[in-house]
Design an enzyme around this catalytic site. Structure first.
Site, PDB file in Angstrom:
ATOM      1  N   LEU A 161       0.863  -1.168   0.000  1.00 25.47           N
ATOM      2  CA  LEU A 161       0.000   0.000   0.000  1.00 25.47           C
ATOM      3  C   LEU A 161       0.902   1.221   0.000  1.00 25.47           C
ATOM      4  O   LEU A 161       1.954   1.223   0.649  1.00 25.47           O
ATOM      5  CB  LEU A 161      -0.897   0.014   1.248  1.00 25.47           C
ATOM      6  CG  LEU A 161      -1.926  -1.112   1.385  1.00 25.47           C
ATOM      7  CD1 LEU A 161      -2.677  -0.979   2.707  1.00 25.47           C
ATOM      8  CD2 LEU A 161      -2.898  -1.109   0.221  1.00 25.47           C
ATOM      9  N   ASP A 162       0.511   2.264  -0.719  1.00 32.11           N
ATOM     10  CA  ASP A 162       1.308   3.477  -0.743  1.00 32.11           C
ATOM     11  C   ASP A 162       1.481   4.021   0.666  1.00 32.11           C
ATOM     12  O   ASP A 162       0.691   3.728   1.570  1.00 32.11           O
ATOM     13  CB  ASP A 162       0.631   4.540  -1.614  1.00 32.11           C
ATOM     14  CG  ASP A 162       0.587   4.127  -3.081  1.00 32.11           C
ATOM     15  OD1 ASP A 162       1.388   3.272  -3.484  1.00 32.11           O
ATOM     16  OD2 ASP A 162      -0.272   4.658  -3.812  1.00 32.11           O
ATOM     17  N   LYS A 163       2.485   4.854   0.837  1.00 31.79           N
ATOM     18  CA  LYS A 163       2.804   5.404   2.156  1.00 31.79           C
ATOM     19  C   LYS A 163       1.609   6.112   2.787  1.00 31.79           C
ATOM     20  O   LYS A 163       1.375   6.019   3.992  1.00 31.79           O
ATOM     21  CB  LYS A 163       3.993   6.368   2.029  1.00 31.79           C
ATOM     22  CG  LYS A 163       4.504   6.918   3.349  1.00 31.79           C
ATOM     23  CD  LYS A 163       5.737   7.781   3.116  1.00 31.79           C
ATOM     24  CE  LYS A 163       6.238   8.378   4.418  1.00 31.79           C
ATOM     25  NZ  LYS A 163       7.444   9.233   4.211  1.00 31.79           N
TER      26      LYS A 163
ATOM     27  N   HIS B 165       0.070   2.279  -8.516  1.00 33.54           N
ATOM     28  CA  HIS B 165      -0.827   3.389  -8.143  1.00 33.54           C
ATOM     29  C   HIS B 165      -2.163   3.294  -8.883  1.00 33.54           C
ATOM     30  O   HIS B 165      -2.744   4.314  -9.277  1.00 33.54           O
ATOM     31  CB  HIS B 165      -0.185   4.750  -8.461  1.00 33.54           C
ATOM     32  CG  HIS B 165       1.014   5.074  -7.623  1.00 33.54           C
ATOM     33  ND1 HIS B 165       1.077   4.824  -6.270  1.00 33.54           N
ATOM     34  CD2 HIS B 165       2.190   5.657  -7.949  1.00 33.54           C
ATOM     35  CE1 HIS B 165       2.254   5.234  -5.804  1.00 33.54           C
ATOM     36  NE2 HIS B 165       2.948   5.727  -6.799  1.00 33.54           N
TER      37      HIS B 165
END
Length: 252
Positions: free
Chosen positions: A122-124, A205
């Site tokens: 998962l993105d930051k 993304h």
């Protein structure tokens, strides 16, 4: 099939301590094997059936472990990072806290994170469901593009997505670099500019790029499910728990 292992090695595999520490625990009579004090580190035990007790806690050997994390923002989905806190750092913190709550002394606390990794990323700034395990075969099945494992997200945008945009998201939308997404399931949530989306692939993304392609910027993104695994609604951001036997069975 009966599998025998040296007691000291088994205790290391259970992350009770280092080889030197567990040898000391054994020779001091602090380890119970099936209810009997063990005194020889080289003792052979059946790893599939043996029950170990140390510091009042019961241990059974498990080759694989499975943790559900409600990932908070600001933490990166990696096993190591030079700048940012990783999900493995967070797992270590939570396991230490659990050990302290169980009354273990600081010098006896070991953190069983050997070979554990996040399944996917998962993105930051993205929050929500993240599976942590050392089961590489399961991870491969969940992440394989051929399996089309569904993943559902809650998305909040900076502006509403109209009917035309929702149709594009549902049918498949061009997200740049000659990439077109597979059809997705999209529905409108109760909150303003908020949506549920289920995708069956994992492009870079992807969710953010999909909404950007229909003119909306994602300002909040939370993963709610992955395959059969649903985020525990009682798990607050930053909290972690082991999967239940049923959750593991359903995934596997």
């Amino acid at each position: 099939m009966i599998m025998f292992m040296r007691l000291d090695r088994l205790l290391c595999e259970m992350n009770i301590g280092s080889r030197s520490k567990v040898k000391a625990y054994i020779t001091k009579g602090q380890v119970l094997v099936d209810g009997v004090k063990a005194v020889k580190p080289e003792m052979q035990v059946d790893e599939n059936t043996v029950v170990i007790r140390y510091c009042g806690k019961e241990y059974r050997y498990r080759p694989y472990v499975y943790y559900m994390m409600n990932k908070p923002p600001g933490v990166v989905s990696a096993t190591f990072d030079k700048k940012d806190k990783t999900v493995l750092d967070l797992l270590r913190e939570r396991l230490r806290e659990q050990s302290r709550e169980e009354g273990m002394a600081a010098e006896d606390i070991t953190v069983p994170v050997k070979d554990i990794f996040p399944v996917g990323r998962l993105d930051k700034d993205t929050v929500g469901l993240l599976l942590l395990t050392n089961d590489g075969e399961l991870a491969h099945r969940l992440l394989s593009p051929k399996k089309h494992v569904p993943k559902t997200y809650l998305v909040r945008t900076d502006r509403p997505v109209g009917e035309e945009g929702l149709t594009l998201l549902t049918d498949g939308v061009a997200i740049g670099e000659n990439e077109v997404t597979l059809p997705a399931k999209v529905s409108v949530a109760d909150e303003e500019n908020t949506y549920f989306i289920t995708i069956t692939e994992g492009k870079y993304h992807q969710v953010k790029r999909m909404f950007q392609a229909v003119g909306a910027k994602v300002i909040y993104l939370k993963r709610l499910s992955m395959g059969t695994l649903m985020l525990d609604e009682n798990l607050r951001e930053g909290q972690i728990r082991e999967l239940t036997e049923k959750e593991v069975a359903d995934l596997c």
